[in-house]
Motif scaffolding. Structure first.
Motif, PDB file in Angstrom:
ATOM      1  N   PRO A  52      20.206  62.775 121.081  1.00 51.50           N
ATOM      2  CA  PRO A  52      20.483  63.590 119.898  1.00 51.50           C
ATOM      3  C   PRO A  52      19.224  63.696 119.031  1.00 51.50           C
ATOM      4  CG  PRO A  52      22.216  61.955 120.221  1.00 51.50           C
ATOM      5  CD  PRO A  52      21.116  61.636 121.209  1.00 51.50           C
ATOM      6  N   GLU A  53      18.925  64.891 118.604  1.00 52.03           N
ATOM      7  CA  GLU A  53      17.753  65.185 117.779  1.00 52.03           C
ATOM      8  C   GLU A  53      16.449  64.808 118.473  1.00 52.03           C
ATOM      9  OE1 GLU A  53      18.091  63.893 113.669  1.00 52.03           O
ATOM     10  OE2 GLU A  53      20.272  63.948 113.841  1.00 52.03           O
ATOM     11  N   ARG A  54      16.508  64.637 119.806  1.00 52.10           N
ATOM     12  CA  ARG A  54      15.344  64.275 120.625  1.00 52.10           C
ATOM     13  C   ARG A  54      14.656  63.018 120.097  1.00 52.10           C
ATOM     14  NH1 ARG A  54      12.674  70.168 121.502  1.00 52.10           N
ATOM     15  NH2 ARG A  54      11.435  69.406 119.780  1.00 52.10           N
ATOM     16  N   ARG A  55      15.459  62.034 119.651  1.00 50.19           N
ATOM     17  CA  ARG A  55      14.875  60.787 119.157  1.00 50.19           C
ATOM     18  C   ARG A  55      15.751  59.598 119.532  1.00 50.19           C
ATOM     19  NH1 ARG A  55      15.613  59.967 112.743  1.00 50.19           N
ATOM     20  NH2 ARG A  55      17.843  59.620 112.808  1.00 50.19           N
ATOM     21  N   MET A  56      15.091  58.458 119.705  1.00 49.20           N
ATOM     22  CA  MET A  56      15.788  57.216 120.042  1.00 49.20           C
ATOM     23  C   MET A  56      15.065  56.052 119.383  1.00 49.20           C
ATOM     24  SD  MET A  56      16.463  57.555 124.149  1.00 49.20           S
ATOM     25  CE  MET A  56      17.570  56.158 124.220  1.00 49.20           C
ATOM     26  N   ARG A  57      15.835  54.996 119.121  1.00 51.04           N
ATOM     27  CA  ARG A  57      15.214  53.746 118.694  1.00 51.04           C
ATOM     28  C   ARG A  57      14.346  53.264 119.853  1.00 51.04           C
ATOM     29  NH1 ARG A  57      18.385  50.192 114.859  1.00 51.04           N
ATOM     30  NH2 ARG A  57      19.775  51.636 113.801  1.00 51.04           N
ATOM     31  N   MET A  58      13.213  52.689 119.502  1.00 50.73           N
ATOM     32  CA  MET A  58      12.304  52.203 120.540  1.00 50.73           C
ATOM     33  C   MET A  58      12.990  51.192 121.444  1.00 50.73           C
ATOM     34  SD  MET A  58       9.206  53.609 120.406  1.00 50.73           S
ATOM     35  CE  MET A  58       8.046  52.380 120.991  1.00 50.73           C
ATOM     36  N   SER A  59      13.808  50.314 120.882  1.00 51.84           N
ATOM     37  CA  SER A  59      14.484  49.294 121.694  1.00 51.84           C
ATOM     38  C   SER A  59      15.462  49.935 122.679  1.00 51.84           C
ATOM     39  CB  SER A  59      15.202  48.290 120.802  1.00 51.84           C
ATOM     40  OG  SER A  59      16.139  48.952 119.971  1.00 51.84           O
ATOM     41  N   GLU A  60      16.175  50.976 122.242  1.00 50.01           N
ATOM     42  CA  GLU A  60      17.101  51.676 123.135  1.00 50.01           C
ATOM     43  C   GLU A  60      16.345  52.423 124.228  1.00 50.01           C
ATOM     44  OE1 GLU A  60      19.421  54.195 120.597  1.00 50.01           O
ATOM     45  OE2 GLU A  60      20.413  52.503 119.620  1.00 50.01           O
ATOM     46  N   LEU A  61      15.235  53.034 123.838  1.00 48.56           N
ATOM     47  CA  LEU A  61      14.425  53.765 124.804  1.00 48.56           C
ATOM     48  C   LEU A  61      13.872  52.817 125.864  1.00 48.56           C
ATOM     49  CD1 LEU A  61      13.158  56.428 125.709  1.00 48.56           C
ATOM     50  CD2 LEU A  61      11.342  56.047 124.021  1.00 48.56           C
ATOM     51  N   ALA A  62      13.429  51.645 125.444  1.00 53.67           N
ATOM     52  CA  ALA A  62      12.924  50.652 126.404  1.00 53.67           C
ATOM     53  C   ALA A  62      14.014  50.293 127.412  1.00 53.67           C
ATOM     54  CB  ALA A  62      12.429  49.400 125.672  1.00 53.67           C
ATOM     55  N   ALA A  63      15.223  50.087 126.934  1.00 59.23           N
ATOM     56  CA  ALA A  63      16.330  49.760 127.837  1.00 59.23           C
ATOM     57  C   ALA A  63      16.620  50.926 128.780  1.00 59.23           C
ATOM     58  CB  ALA A  63      17.575  49.391 127.038  1.00 59.23           C
ATOM     59  N   GLU A  64      16.581  52.136 128.275  1.00 57.79           N
ATOM     60  CA  GLU A  64      16.880  53.318 129.099  1.00 57.79           C
ATOM     61  C   GLU A  64      15.883  53.516 130.231  1.00 57.79           C
ATOM     62  OE1 GLU A  64      19.260  55.899 129.132  1.00 57.79           O
ATOM     63  OE2 GLU A  64      20.435  54.527 127.902  1.00 57.79           O
ATOM     64  N   VAL A  65      14.626  53.187 129.970  1.00 61.36           N
ATOM     65  CA  VAL A  65      13.601  53.396 130.997  1.00 61.36           C
ATOM     66  C   VAL A  65      13.246  52.094 131.722  1.00 61.36           C
ATOM     67  CG1 VAL A  65      12.655  55.474 129.918  1.00 61.36           C
ATOM     68  CG2 VAL A  65      11.654  53.238 129.379  1.00 61.36           C
ATOM     69  N   ASN A  66      14.074  51.064 131.521  1.00 60.60           N
ATOM     70  CA  ASN A  66      13.866  49.763 132.174  1.00 60.60           C
ATOM     71  C   ASN A  66      12.458  49.228 131.943  1.00 60.60           C
ATOM     72  OD1 ASN A  66      16.495  49.574 133.273  1.00 60.60           O
ATOM     73  ND2 ASN A  66      15.892  50.981 134.896  1.00 60.60           N
ATOM     74  N   SER A  67      12.062  49.185 130.686  1.00 60.03           N
ATOM     75  CA  SER A  67      10.723  48.753 130.326  1.00 60.03           C
ATOM     76  C   SER A  67      10.792  47.645 129.290  1.00 60.03           C
ATOM     77  CB  SER A  67       9.946  49.946 129.746  1.00 60.03           C
ATOM     78  OG  SER A  67       8.663  49.564 129.317  1.00 60.03           O
ATOM     79  N   SER A  68       9.749  46.841 129.238  1.00 60.31           N
ATOM     80  CA  SER A  68       9.643  45.869 128.154  1.00 60.31           C
ATOM     81  C   SER A  68       9.268  46.618 126.875  1.00 60.31           C
ATOM     82  CB  SER A  68       8.567  44.828 128.469  1.00 60.31           C
ATOM     83  OG  SER A  68       7.284  45.435 128.458  1.00 60.31           O
ATOM     84  N   GLN A  69       9.521  45.989 125.741  1.00 55.21           N
ATOM     85  CA  GLN A  69       9.165  46.605 124.455  1.00 55.21           C
ATOM     86  C   GLN A  69       7.654  46.856 124.393  1.00 55.21           C
ATOM     87  OE1 GLN A  69      10.957  47.444 121.670  1.00 55.21           O
ATOM     88  NE2 GLN A  69      12.949  46.574 122.044  1.00 55.21           N
ATOM     89  N   SER A  70       6.862  45.885 124.842  1.00 47.42           N
ATOM     90  CA  SER A  70       5.411  46.044 124.731  1.00 47.42           C
ATOM     91  C   SER A  70       4.891  47.143 125.660  1.00 47.42           C
ATOM     92  CB  SER A  70       4.690  44.721 125.001  1.00 47.42           C
ATOM     93  OG  SER A  70       4.947  44.273 126.302  1.00 47.42           O
ATOM     94  N   ARG A  71       5.414  47.220 126.861  1.00 44.46           N
ATOM     95  CA  ARG A  71       4.991  48.277 127.790  1.00 44.46           C
ATOM     96  C   ARG A  71       5.382  49.653 127.256  1.00 44.46           C
ATOM     97  NH1 ARG A  71       5.812  47.165 133.844  1.00 44.46           N
ATOM     98  NH2 ARG A  71       3.861  46.110 133.437  1.00 44.46           N
ATOM     99  N   LEU A  72       6.602  49.755 126.713  1.00 41.12           N
ATOM    100  CA  LEU A  72       7.026  51.029 126.142  1.00 41.12           C
ATOM    101  C   LEU A  72       6.160  51.394 124.937  1.00 41.12           C
ATOM    102  CD1 LEU A  72       8.980  53.451 126.042  1.00 41.12           C
ATOM    103  CD2 LEU A  72      10.272  52.127 124.378  1.00 41.12           C
ATOM    104  N   SER A  73       5.864  50.427 124.098  1.00 44.32           N
ATOM    105  CA  SER A  73       5.025  50.682 122.924  1.00 44.32           C
ATOM    106  C   SER A  73       3.670  51.239 123.340  1.00 44.32           C
ATOM    107  CB  SER A  73       4.859  49.394 122.116  1.00 44.32           C
ATOM    108  OG  SER A  73       4.135  49.659 120.949  1.00 44.32           O
ATOM    109  N   HIS A  74       3.102  50.685 124.394  1.00 42.88           N
ATOM    110  CA  HIS A  74       1.824  51.181 124.917  1.00 42.88           C
ATOM    111  C   HIS A  74       1.971  52.625 125.419  1.00 42.88           C
ATOM    112  CE1 HIS A  74      -2.090  51.058 126.849  1.00 42.88           C
ATOM    113  NE2 HIS A  74      -1.513  51.536 127.939  1.00 42.88           N
ATOM    114  N   ALA A  75       3.031  52.897 126.172  1.00 37.69           N
ATOM    115  CA  ALA A  75       3.257  54.252 126.694  1.00 37.69           C
ATOM    116  C   ALA A  75       3.449  55.249 125.551  1.00 37.69           C
ATOM    117  CB  ALA A  75       4.471  54.265 127.619  1.00 37.69           C
TER     118      ALA A  75
END
Length: 152
Positions: A52-75
């Protein structure tokens, strides 16, 4: 006591690993070649485009893409540099950041999607019968615990 794999299970396991690797490498090559991004960045853009609104919490996005928080933050930092994603603080909770897909990012995703879908078809679905596709869906659901989203 260790339950070792029998010969048939070992063969299936190794075939699964090899097939998964071949597919991932081909999809990554295609996206790098045609769109200048790794598959991991494409996955982030897709998830944001569907939110929705093309936005997600970073923590939710990390879970969705099966990534760690730090790896997602870098991406997300790399995607921000390209102007494809913005990171915004949450006004209600300073500990929370939102990742937001920009219009530019959405346009990049729209341009990349046809080639990616064709690569997925070529690497997987064109090689399977409809029955094999159905069985693969059942197998994936079983491995994911009945939840097709991986959180089942």
């Amino acid at each position: 006591m260790t339950r070792w794999l029998d010969d048939d299970e070992q063969a299936v396991w190794r075939s699964f690993l090899a097939a998964s690797q071949v597919i991932q490498e081909e999809l990554d090559r295609q996206l790098q070649r045609d769109s200048g991004m790794p598959h991991a960045y494409y996955a982030v853009l897709v998830r944001l485009s569907e939110a929705p609104e093309r936005r997600m919490r970073m923590s939710e996005l990390a879970a969705e893409v099966n990534s760690s928080q730090s790896r997602l933050s870098h991406a997300v930092a790399r995607l921000e540099e390209r102007g494809w994603v913005r990171r915004l603080p949450c006004p209600a909770d300073r500990r929370v950041s939102w990742a937001v897909l920009t219009d530019t990012g959405h346009a990049v995703l729209a341009a990349a999607a046809p080639g990616h879908v064709e690569a997925v078809r070529r690497c997987l679905f064109d090689r399977l019968t409809p029955e094999q596709t159905r069985r693969l869906a059942e197998i994936c659901a079983a491995v994911l615990g009945d939840g097709a989203d991986g959180r089942g």
